[in-house]
Design a protein around this motif. Sequence first.
Motif: not given
Length: 291
Positions: A254-279
Amino acid sequence: MKVAIIGPGAMGCLYAARLCQSGETVYLVDYKKERADRLEKSGITVDSAEGTLVEHPNCVTQIPTGLDLIIVLTKAYSTNNLRFPPDTPVLTLQNGLGNVEILCTLIGSARLLAGATSEAATWVEEGHIKHIAGGVTSFGAWTSCPTDQASEMLGKAGFEVTISDAPGQLIWEKTAINAGINPVAALLDVSNGRLLELKEIRQLMRDLVVEAAKVASTEGYRFDHSLVEVAEGLCEQTSDNICSMLQDIRAGKQTENDAIGGEILRRAQIASLPTPRTRVVYQLLRGLENR
């Protein structure tokens, strides 16, 4: 002094060996008893430009009591499973976001130190690593934990140490840089330096770092230097390094994908900020993990 290192991966082995060499009593904590027994016998081997270092930390499966410091270098997805003895200061140098919040619930904020390291090490085989490049270990008190003892201990072991009043900023900076380098290197199965060689891939890495930095800004973090330039400089400095995420993919872990990209996506969603490449990169890496 007595120090425990949690996590026998490349970084854990590096810190354990260097602290042993400097004369500290070191406990390398591994949740797998069979592996801990093997490491107890074989010791830790670190290859570097300066030569080969072989040290024998105490390899255990439980964190002992009576320590002066605990350094957490385990994978982010394991943080919630950790259990700590009372009173001992804890320093997290883990990758990703969310570790500090979990540790605060486990031990409280008053004995927590947090930060990041840019040391580069690659796993060769069990108990054997290659130290690719030196870096800086930066950390600070999350609230009120003294930093002097940890700083002196790591400095004595030859690590370059800086103390920060803003450890959250350190963690976000490391995460943004990792978000650009690690998943792309893992998806392409290449060393860090190769990311700079192809124009389109270099631009993707830059875009991922920018997206992460924008999310960090929604939490109040501003950077007075270009994180893109830092990421590209790190790729040059560690051109032969196989990043931890790619090491995990190659090992079927298992990688740390959730703690890096996944957390960035989660926090971006809270802020209503699009992060299409990260997704997209997060989703591709998720697919690669589950092949």
